[in-house]
Design a protein around this motif. Structure first.
Motif, PDB file in Angstrom:
ATOM      1  N   SER A  21       0.756  -1.225  -0.119  1.00 44.89           N
ATOM      2  CA  SER A  21       0.161   0.012   0.110  1.00 44.89           C
ATOM      3  C   SER A  21       0.514   1.248  -0.078  1.00 44.89           C
ATOM      4  CB  SER A  21      -1.123  -0.050   1.209  1.00 44.89           C
ATOM      5  OG  SER A  21      -0.181   0.168   2.123  1.00 44.89           O
ATOM      6  N   TYR A  22       0.048   2.738  -0.174  1.00 42.38           N
ATOM      7  CA  TYR A  22       0.747   3.651  -0.844  1.00 42.38           C
ATOM      8  C   TYR A  22      -0.043   4.576  -0.931  1.00 42.38           C
ATOM      9  CZ  TYR A  22      -0.322   3.347  -5.468  1.00 42.38           C
ATOM     10  OH  TYR A  22      -0.931   3.756  -6.456  1.00 42.38           O
ATOM     11  N   THR A  23       0.126   6.351  -0.542  1.00 38.45           N
ATOM     12  CA  THR A  23      -0.193   6.909  -0.375  1.00 38.45           C
ATOM     13  C   THR A  23      -0.724   6.987  -1.933  1.00 38.45           C
ATOM     14  OG1 THR A  23       0.424   7.783   1.674  1.00 38.45           O
ATOM     15  CG2 THR A  23      -1.088   9.216   1.006  1.00 38.45           C
ATOM     16  N   VAL A  24      -1.910   7.905  -1.867  1.00 43.59           N
ATOM     17  CA  VAL A  24      -2.117   8.253  -3.894  1.00 43.59           C
ATOM     18  C   VAL A  24      -1.997   9.570  -3.713  1.00 43.59           C
ATOM     19  CG1 VAL A  24      -4.112   8.560  -5.233  1.00 43.59           C
ATOM     20  CG2 VAL A  24      -3.682   6.234  -3.167  1.00 43.59           C
ATOM     21  N   ASP A  25      -1.716   9.962  -4.564  1.00 41.02           N
ATOM     22  CA  ASP A  25      -1.193  11.619  -5.249  1.00 41.02           C
ATOM     23  C   ASP A  25      -2.633  11.470  -6.110  1.00 41.02           C
ATOM     24  OD1 ASP A  25      -0.857  13.775  -5.283  1.00 41.02           O
ATOM     25  OD2 ASP A  25       1.233  13.949  -5.864  1.00 41.02           O
ATOM     26  N   GLU A  26      -3.416  12.433  -6.223  1.00 44.56           N
ATOM     27  CA  GLU A  26      -4.490  12.316  -7.228  1.00 44.56           C
ATOM     28  C   GLU A  26      -3.182  12.920  -8.823  1.00 44.56           C
ATOM     29  OE1 GLU A  26      -7.694  10.837  -7.377  1.00 44.56           O
ATOM     30  OE2 GLU A  26      -7.473  10.585  -5.641  1.00 44.56           O
ATOM     31  N   GLU A  27      -2.196  13.966  -8.049  1.00 41.28           N
ATOM     32  CA  GLU A  27      -2.265  14.595  -9.716  1.00 41.28           C
ATOM     33  C   GLU A  27      -1.466  13.829 -10.081  1.00 41.28           C
ATOM     34  OE1 GLU A  27      -3.286  18.114 -10.102  1.00 41.28           O
ATOM     35  OE2 GLU A  27      -4.755  17.734  -8.115  1.00 41.28           O
ATOM     36  N   ALA A  35       6.525   3.365  -7.917  1.00 43.70           N
ATOM     37  CA  ALA A  35       7.669   2.907  -7.694  1.00 43.70           C
ATOM     38  C   ALA A  35       8.610   3.858  -6.318  1.00 43.70           C
ATOM     39  CB  ALA A  35       8.404   2.830  -8.768  1.00 43.70           C
ATOM     40  N   ARG A  36       8.732   5.104  -6.881  1.00 46.48           N
ATOM     41  CA  ARG A  36       8.785   5.757  -5.366  1.00 46.48           C
ATOM     42  C   ARG A  36       8.370   5.852  -3.904  1.00 46.48           C
ATOM     43  NH1 ARG A  36       9.231  10.019  -8.816  1.00 46.48           N
ATOM     44  NH2 ARG A  36       7.026  10.927  -8.131  1.00 46.48           N
ATOM     45  N   LYS A  37       7.048   5.475  -3.767  1.00 43.64           N
ATOM     46  CA  LYS A  37       6.187   5.911  -3.077  1.00 43.64           C
ATOM     47  C   LYS A  37       6.135   4.461  -2.333  1.00 43.64           C
ATOM     48  CE  LYS A  37       3.301   9.552  -3.356  1.00 43.64           C
ATOM     49  NZ  LYS A  37       2.320  10.016  -2.386  1.00 43.64           N
ATOM     50  N   ILE A  38       6.532   3.104  -3.257  1.00 46.88           N
ATOM     51  CA  ILE A  38       6.769   2.076  -1.966  1.00 46.88           C
ATOM     52  C   ILE A  38       7.826   1.228  -2.193  1.00 46.88           C
ATOM     53  CG2 ILE A  38       4.123   0.777  -3.207  1.00 46.88           C
ATOM     54  CD1 ILE A  38       5.311  -0.809  -5.245  1.00 46.88           C
ATOM     55  N   ASN A  39       8.998   2.325  -3.006  1.00 49.31           N
ATOM     56  CA  ASN A  39       9.940   1.834  -2.743  1.00 49.31           C
ATOM     57  C   ASN A  39      10.827   1.206  -3.486  1.00 49.31           C
ATOM     58  OD1 ASN A  39      13.183   2.599  -2.373  1.00 49.31           O
ATOM     59  ND2 ASN A  39      12.951   1.903  -0.350  1.00 49.31           N
ATOM     60  N   GLY A  96     -15.009  -1.955 -14.611  1.00 44.99           N
ATOM     61  CA  GLY A  96     -15.543  -1.128 -13.393  1.00 44.99           C
ATOM     62  C   GLY A  96     -13.971  -1.301 -11.707  1.00 44.99           C
ATOM     63  N   TYR A  97     -13.296  -0.054 -13.387  1.00 47.17           N
ATOM     64  CA  TYR A  97     -11.962   0.310 -12.489  1.00 47.17           C
ATOM     65  C   TYR A  97     -11.552   1.668 -13.029  1.00 47.17           C
ATOM     66  CZ  TYR A  97     -10.243  -4.782 -10.878  1.00 47.17           C
ATOM     67  OH  TYR A  97     -10.087  -5.367 -10.660  1.00 47.17           O
ATOM     68  N   ILE A  98     -10.779   2.604 -12.157  1.00 52.39           N
ATOM     69  CA  ILE A  98     -10.693   4.135 -12.406  1.00 52.39           C
ATOM     70  C   ILE A  98      -8.863   4.007 -13.371  1.00 52.39           C
ATOM     71  CG2 ILE A  98     -12.486   4.753 -10.842  1.00 52.39           C
ATOM     72  CD1 ILE A  98     -10.350   5.330  -9.222  1.00 52.39           C
ATOM     73  N   ARG A  99      -9.129   5.048 -13.842  1.00 48.12           N
ATOM     74  CA  ARG A  99      -7.560   5.357 -13.255  1.00 48.12           C
ATOM     75  C   ARG A  99      -6.814   5.406 -12.745  1.00 48.12           C
ATOM     76  NH1 ARG A  99      -4.609  10.468 -13.838  1.00 48.12           N
ATOM     77  NH2 ARG A  99      -2.396  10.033 -15.130  1.00 48.12           N
ATOM     78  N   GLY A 100      -5.529   4.744 -12.898  1.00 41.38           N
ATOM     79  CA  GLY A 100      -4.668   4.385 -11.490  1.00 41.38           C
ATOM     80  C   GLY A 100      -4.916   3.782 -10.816  1.00 41.38           C
ATOM     81  N   GLY A 101      -6.037   2.710 -10.753  1.00 44.71           N
ATOM     82  CA  GLY A 101      -6.396   1.955 -10.213  1.00 44.71           C
ATOM     83  C   GLY A 101      -6.587   0.171 -11.796  1.00 44.71           C
ATOM     84  N   VAL A 102      -6.630   0.319 -12.308  1.00 51.18           N
ATOM     85  CA  VAL A 102      -7.051  -0.683 -13.483  1.00 51.18           C
ATOM     86  C   VAL A 102      -5.997  -1.297 -13.393  1.00 51.18           C
ATOM     87  CG1 VAL A 102      -7.681  -1.414 -15.718  1.00 51.18           C
ATOM     88  CG2 VAL A 102      -7.476   1.220 -15.009  1.00 51.18           C
ATOM     89  N   GLY A 133      -3.342   3.019  -4.469  1.00 50.24           N
ATOM     90  CA  GLY A 133      -2.983   2.926  -3.462  1.00 50.24           C
ATOM     91  C   GLY A 133      -2.431   1.996  -3.040  1.00 50.24           C
ATOM     92  N   TRP A 134      -3.274   0.618  -3.497  1.00 47.09           N
ATOM     93  CA  TRP A 134      -2.747  -0.582  -3.460  1.00 47.09           C
ATOM     94  C   TRP A 134      -2.452  -1.756  -4.876  1.00 47.09           C
ATOM     95  CZ3 TRP A 134      -3.574  -2.747   1.465  1.00 47.09           C
ATOM     96  CH2 TRP A 134      -4.182  -1.800   2.364  1.00 47.09           C
ATOM     97  N   GLN A 135      -1.073  -2.143  -4.765  1.00 46.09           N
ATOM     98  CA  GLN A 135      -0.496  -2.717  -5.190  1.00 46.09           C
ATOM     99  C   GLN A 135      -0.673  -4.423  -5.041  1.00 46.09           C
ATOM    100  OE1 GLN A 135       0.970  -1.538  -8.293  1.00 46.09           O
ATOM    101  NE2 GLN A 135      -0.102   0.213  -7.789  1.00 46.09           N
ATOM    102  N   ILE A 136       0.114  -4.710  -5.610  1.00 45.76           N
ATOM    103  CA  ILE A 136       0.082  -6.703  -5.400  1.00 45.76           C
ATOM    104  C   ILE A 136       1.304  -7.144  -5.929  1.00 45.76           C
ATOM    105  CG2 ILE A 136      -0.800  -8.689  -6.654  1.00 45.76           C
ATOM    106  CD1 ILE A 136      -2.972  -7.696  -4.330  1.00 45.76           C
ATOM    107  N   LYS A 137       2.457  -7.751  -5.805  1.00 48.37           N
ATOM    108  CA  LYS A 137       3.527  -8.081  -6.096  1.00 48.37           C
ATOM    109  C   LYS A 137       4.204  -9.468  -5.664  1.00 48.37           C
ATOM    110  CE  LYS A 137       8.496  -8.474  -3.992  1.00 48.37           C
ATOM    111  NZ  LYS A 137       8.946  -8.470  -2.771  1.00 48.37           N
ATOM    112  N   LEU A 138       3.577 -10.239  -6.968  1.00 49.87           N
ATOM    113  CA  LEU A 138       3.886 -11.467  -7.622  1.00 49.87           C
ATOM    114  C   LEU A 138       4.783 -12.747  -8.548  1.00 49.87           C
ATOM    115  CD1 LEU A 138       0.662 -12.288  -9.725  1.00 49.87           C
ATOM    116  CD2 LEU A 138       1.290 -10.504  -9.914  1.00 49.87           C
ATOM    117  N   ALA A 139       4.656 -13.520  -8.908  1.00 46.75           N
ATOM    118  CA  ALA A 139       6.126 -13.939 -10.678  1.00 46.75           C
ATOM    119  C   ALA A 139       4.949 -13.980 -10.937  1.00 46.75           C
ATOM    120  CB  ALA A 139       6.378 -15.213  -9.372  1.00 46.75           C
TER     121      ALA A 139
END
Length: 155
Positions: A21-27, A35-39, A96-102, A133-139
């Motif tokens: 998870s990370y804090t979303v910047d709408e801008e 990448a920067r936010k989740i390092n 069913g998704y919005i830009r930035g969350g597709v 604000g949410w990402q999935i890390k997988l192989a």
């Protein structure tokens, strides 16, 4: 752990993943900012783009944050004449998704998934979990298997 549809579906199928998870910047919804936010390196962040062929078929193209999408490469991979990006206003209706969350997983409708061959050889890839604000890390192999994805070369 916040449950997103993507996380729920992967868990049901016993696909190993991490939810980040990370804090979303709408801008700034860019892959670089995520990448920067989740390092994590930009090369590990994969963005999902929704395309439409000249036959009105919809496709998810999943490419590295370092890449720009080559529409001709996608058309070639699909053996079609032309593809174009879906207008942003159509994303919610189609996925069913919005830009930035597709996400290419758990969308309203199942579309074919093309994955950039840049994912090959990486131990993990990071995609949207279906909510800003949410990402999935997988192989990458697990992703391809789960989505019945097709590798393509994004020139």
């Amino acid at each position: 752990m916040s449950k997103t549809n993507v996380a729920r579906l992967l868990k049901q199928s016993d696909v190993p993943f991490d939810l980040l998870s990370y804090t979303v910047d709408e801008e700034d919804l860019s892959a670089q900012n995520v990448a920067r936010k989740i390092n994590y390196p930009l090369s590990s962040i994969f963005k999902t783009l929704v395309l439409e062929t000249d036959q009105k078929q919809h496709i998810f193209a999943v490419i590295s944050g370092e890449e720009e999408l080559d529409l001709k490469a996608v058309a070639l991979a699909l053996s079609t004449k032309k593809v174009q990006m879906v207008p942003m206003n159509d994303l919610m209706r189609l996925t069913g998704y919005i830009r930035g969350g597709v996400a290419p997983i758990g969308a309203k409708k199942t579309f074919p998934v093309l994955l950039s061959d840049r994912a090959v050889g990486q131990s993990y890839m990071i995609i949207s979990a279906g909510k800003r604000g949410w990402q999935i890390k997988l192989a990458p192999d697990d992703f391809l298997t789960f989505t019945n994805g097709i590798l393509f070369t994004n020139r």
